[in-house]
Design a protein around this motif. Structure first.
Motif, mmCIF file in Angstrom:
data_model
loop_
_atom_site.group_PDB
_atom_site.id
_atom_site.type_symbol
_atom_site.label_atom_id
_atom_site.label_comp_id
_atom_site.label_asym_id
_atom_site.label_seq_id
_atom_site.Cartn_x
_atom_site.Cartn_y
_atom_site.Cartn_z
ATOM 1 N N PHE A 5 34.776 25.803 4.258
ATOM 2 C CA PHE A 5 35.073 26.786 3.222
ATOM 3 C C PHE A 5 34.594 28.127 3.746
ATOM 4 C CE2 PHE A 5 34.780 22.856 0.835
ATOM 5 C CZ PHE A 5 35.796 22.971 -0.089
ATOM 6 N N GLU A 6 35.194 29.208 3.281
ATOM 7 C CA GLU A 6 34.766 30.541 3.699
ATOM 8 C C GLU A 6 33.617 31.068 2.854
ATOM 9 O OE1 GLU A 6 37.902 33.413 4.069
ATOM 10 O OE2 GLU A 6 39.221 31.970 5.073
ATOM 11 N N TRP A 101 21.687 24.136 0.514
ATOM 12 C CA TRP A 101 22.141 22.861 1.093
ATOM 13 C C TRP A 101 23.621 22.973 1.485
ATOM 14 C CZ3 TRP A 101 25.940 19.570 -0.846
ATOM 15 C CH2 TRP A 101 26.109 18.388 -0.115
ATOM 16 N N LEU A 102 24.449 23.536 0.610
ATOM 17 C CA LEU A 102 25.859 23.739 0.948
ATOM 18 C C LEU A 102 26.003 24.656 2.165
ATOM 19 C CD1 LEU A 102 27.872 24.223 -2.374
ATOM 20 C CD2 LEU A 102 28.164 22.425 -0.668
ATOM 21 N N SER A 103 25.142 25.655 2.261
ATOM 22 C CA SER A 103 25.173 26.570 3.387
ATOM 23 C C SER A 103 24.874 25.840 4.704
ATOM 24 C CB SER A 103 24.167 27.695 3.145
ATOM 25 O OG SER A 103 24.038 28.506 4.266
ATOM 26 N N GLU A 104 24.062 24.826 4.640
ATOM 27 C CA GLU A 104 23.797 24.013 5.830
ATOM 28 C C GLU A 104 24.989 23.108 6.136
ATOM 29 O OE1 GLU A 104 20.045 22.098 5.025
ATOM 30 O OE2 GLU A 104 18.949 23.850 5.779
ATOM 31 N N ARG A 105 25.641 22.651 5.108
ATOM 32 C CA ARG A 105 26.811 21.774 5.271
ATOM 33 C C ARG A 105 28.019 22.554 5.804
ATOM 34 N NH1 ARG A 105 29.031 17.137 4.418
ATOM 35 N NH2 ARG A 105 30.875 16.810 3.137
ATOM 36 N N TYR A 106 28.154 23.801 5.370
ATOM 37 C CA TYR A 106 29.248 24.674 5.796
ATOM 38 C C TYR A 106 28.638 25.939 6.422
ATOM 39 C CZ TYR A 106 31.839 21.557 2.735
ATOM 40 O OH TYR A 106 32.374 20.439 2.151
ATOM 41 N N PRO A 107 28.135 25.839 7.640
ATOM 42 C CA PRO A 107 27.351 26.935 8.226
ATOM 43 C C PRO A 107 28.115 28.231 8.488
ATOM 44 C CG PRO A 107 27.663 25.167 9.821
ATOM 45 C CD PRO A 107 28.197 24.671 8.512
ATOM 46 N N ARG A 108 29.442 28.195 8.522
ATOM 47 C CA ARG A 108 30.208 29.432 8.731
ATOM 48 C C ARG A 108 30.516 30.153 7.420
ATOM 49 N NH1 ARG A 108 34.617 27.330 13.009
ATOM 50 N NH2 ARG A 108 33.277 25.641 13.627
ATOM 51 N N LYS A 126 16.610 24.994 9.983
ATOM 52 C CA LYS A 126 15.326 25.313 10.623
ATOM 53 C C LYS A 126 14.883 26.737 10.302
ATOM 54 C CE LYS A 126 15.197 21.420 13.167
ATOM 55 N NZ LYS A 126 14.359 20.350 12.878
ATOM 56 N N ASN A 127 15.534 27.764 10.896
ATOM 57 C CA ASN A 127 15.045 29.127 10.661
ATOM 58 C C ASN A 127 16.153 30.181 10.686
ATOM 59 O OD1 ASN A 127 12.933 30.823 10.003
ATOM 60 N ND2 ASN A 127 12.496 31.337 12.130
ATOM 61 N N GLN A 128 17.365 29.805 10.304
ATOM 62 C CA GLN A 128 18.468 30.764 10.281
ATOM 63 C C GLN A 128 18.570 31.431 8.914
ATOM 64 O OE1 GLN A 128 22.190 28.905 11.148
ATOM 65 N NE2 GLN A 128 21.577 28.236 13.190
ATOM 66 N N ARG A 129 18.920 32.716 8.932
ATOM 67 C CA ARG A 129 19.200 33.405 7.674
ATOM 68 C C ARG A 129 20.454 32.820 7.044
ATOM 69 N NH1 ARG A 129 18.649 39.730 7.551
ATOM 70 N NH2 ARG A 129 18.988 39.109 5.423
#
Length: 137
Positions: A5-6, A101-108, A126-129
């Motif tokens: 997803f975007e 959690w969704l941001s980790e699932r869809y990292p882009r 881990k440590n990404q914005r």
């Protein structure tokens, strides 16, 4: 289920878009016009938005129409352990933890939020914005 997803939708922009008296309504409405649908969110965000919209005429119908039309894909949390780990680390609310959690699932994907101060602090993978949609400077 889609592979990507975007945009991940947080509670604030959804409430602001559906409530014309919200201080962020104009900005959120402008952003919504330019987004590629569907957006993805979690049940926690929908529950929180529904709660904030109680008493605003037509808002329950509008919220349901967005979901039923496929404009927003509601994804159940599949890793409650990760959400709880985030909750413990940041002492934040459940909806924010689910969005990360969704941001980790869809990292882009970028997170559409108005909660800039918190989302600038949160870290994923881990440590990404967490990438967010922000108003122009």
């Amino acid at each position: 289920m889609r592979d990507s997803f975007e945009v991940i939708l947080d509670t604030g922009p959804l409430v602001a878009w559906l409530n014309e008296s919200d201080q962020h309504h104009a900005w959120c409405s402008e952003i919504f016009q330019d987004l590629t649908l569907p957006l993805v969110t979690t049940e926690a965000v929908i529950a929180e938005a529904a709660h904030h919209l109680i008493g605003y005429h037509g808002s329950a119908d509008a919220l349901c129409e967005i979901i039923e039309s496929g404009g927003v894909h509601v994804e159940p949390v599949a890793d409650m352990g990760a959400v709880c780990k985030f909750l413990r680390r940041y002492q934040t609310d459940f909806a924010d933890a689910c969005v990360v959690w969704l941001s980790e699932r869809y990292p882009r994907a970028r997170v559409f939020t108005i909660d800039f101060s918190d989302f600038r602090v949160y870290r994923r993978l881990k440590n990404q914005r967490v990438p967010i949609i922000e108003p122009p400077a």
